[in-house]
Design an enzyme around this catalytic site. Structure first.
Site, PDB file in Angstrom:
ATOM      1  N   LEU A  51      14.360 -33.243   5.512  1.00  0.00           N
ATOM      2  CA  LEU A  51      13.324 -32.217   5.412  1.00  0.00           C
ATOM      3  C   LEU A  51      13.672 -31.321   4.229  1.00  0.00           C
ATOM      4  O   LEU A  51      14.856 -31.147   3.899  1.00  0.00           O
ATOM      5  CB  LEU A  51      13.266 -31.368   6.690  1.00  0.00           C
ATOM      6  CG  LEU A  51      12.768 -32.041   7.974  1.00  0.00           C
ATOM      7  CD1 LEU A  51      12.867 -31.058   9.133  1.00  0.00           C
ATOM      8  CD2 LEU A  51      11.351 -32.554   7.823  1.00  0.00           C
ATOM      9  N   ASP A  52      12.654 -30.745   3.599  1.00  0.00           N
ATOM     10  CA  ASP A  52      12.903 -29.795   2.529  1.00  0.00           C
ATOM     11  C   ASP A  52      13.835 -28.687   2.995  1.00  0.00           C
ATOM     12  O   ASP A  52      13.818 -28.295   4.173  1.00  0.00           O
ATOM     13  CB  ASP A  52      11.586 -29.143   2.068  1.00  0.00           C
ATOM     14  CG  ASP A  52      10.709 -30.088   1.271  1.00  0.00           C
ATOM     15  OD1 ASP A  52      11.180 -31.173   0.885  1.00  0.00           O
ATOM     16  OD2 ASP A  52       9.540 -29.715   1.029  1.00  0.00           O
ATOM     17  N   TYR A  53      14.588 -28.139   2.060  1.00  0.00           N
ATOM     18  CA  TYR A  53      15.479 -27.000   2.326  1.00  0.00           C
ATOM     19  C   TYR A  53      14.752 -25.890   3.073  1.00  0.00           C
ATOM     20  O   TYR A  53      15.266 -25.333   4.050  1.00  0.00           O
ATOM     21  CB  TYR A  53      16.012 -26.494   0.982  1.00  0.00           C
ATOM     22  CG  TYR A  53      16.751 -25.183   1.023  1.00  0.00           C
ATOM     23  CD1 TYR A  53      18.073 -25.115   1.478  1.00  0.00           C
ATOM     24  CD2 TYR A  53      16.140 -24.006   0.578  1.00  0.00           C
ATOM     25  CE1 TYR A  53      18.760 -23.910   1.495  1.00  0.00           C
ATOM     26  CE2 TYR A  53      16.820 -22.796   0.595  1.00  0.00           C
ATOM     27  CZ  TYR A  53      18.126 -22.753   1.054  1.00  0.00           C
ATOM     28  OH  TYR A  53      18.803 -21.557   1.074  1.00  0.00           O
ATOM     29  N   THR A  55      11.984 -26.037   4.886  1.00  0.00           N
ATOM     30  CA  THR A  55      11.230 -26.463   6.068  1.00  0.00           C
ATOM     31  C   THR A  55      12.141 -26.536   7.285  1.00  0.00           C
ATOM     32  O   THR A  55      13.283 -26.991   7.195  1.00  0.00           O
ATOM     33  CB  THR A  55      10.598 -27.849   5.823  1.00  0.00           C
ATOM     34  OG1 THR A  55       9.788 -27.791   4.651  1.00  0.00           O
ATOM     35  CG2 THR A  55       9.746 -28.281   6.997  1.00  0.00           C
TER      36      THR A  55
END
Length: 208
Positions: A51-53, A55
């Site tokens: 997951l994105d940093y 998110t």
């Protein structure tokens, strides 16, 4: 600290906090990440997806090489189902729809991603309005990515003219000022169990 939702002999489900890396980055200051935190409890934990940093939400990590291979295959063959919640700036004219715009890395401004109809990889997101509660002129939406491109949901919402609140990369100054975090959360993940083949589903309620 790591929030473990479920674990068995094949995999672990964890709730990734926002502003925490999924895997280590470059440099000593970027070694703290969800994967290393999970390894303090499950030393054999292996990365499957990210997951994105910025998110938050549900992530699966494999506990064996065989489980990792099975889960990787499920992601590559799109046998997984992911659902997110987000709060976006403004209100779409329709109550639901889809965004299909090809994406690629903006190499001069990494890690940003951009729409590129010539060199981009296909990307498809379904979206649906959930409510407008609590946020003046802003809208809570459900997002279902069919593909898994980097920053896909964030760029697709920006391309619609409704960037996600708190997005330091893609929202305007007003949209960034409305939240001290990215209002994007991975709330649901389902996939075939790497041992039994039966579909399993995990849910982490949206924290905002």
């Amino acid at each position: 600290m790591v929030d473990i939702i479920y674990a068995d002999d094949a995999f672990v489900i964890a709730n990734k906090p926002y502003d925490v890396l999924s895997v280590p980055g470059r440099g000593e200051d970027k070694q703290d990440c969800l994967w290393r935190r999970v390894q303090t409890i499950f030393p054999t934990a292996r990365v499957v997806h990210r997951l994105d940093y910025a998110t938050s939400g549900v992530m699966v990590l494999a506990l064996t090489l065989e489980a990792q291979r099975s889960l990787n295959r499920s992601f590559q063959e799109r046998q997984t189902h992911k659902r997110y919640q987000a709060i976006i700036s403004g209100t779409p004219e329709q109550s639901e729809g889809s965004v299909e715009l090809p994406l690629r890395c903006d190499w001069e401004n990494r890690p940003l991603q951009i729409v590129d109809f010539e060199q981009g990889k296909n990307a498809l997101t379904h979206w649906k309005v959930l409510s407008k509660e609590g946020y003046e002129q802003d809208t809570r939406v459900e997002l279902t990515p069919i593909t898994g491109r980097s920053h896909q949901l964030r760029v697709h919402m920006q391309a619609m003219g409704h960037p996600i609140l708190g997005d330091r990369f893609y929202a305007d100054t007003e949209g960034q000022a409305k939240s001290d975090r990215l209002l994007l959360h991975a709330e649901q993940l389902s996939f075939p169990h790497p041992i039994t083949g039966e579909f399993v589903e995990f849910f982490v309620p949206c924290p905002f």
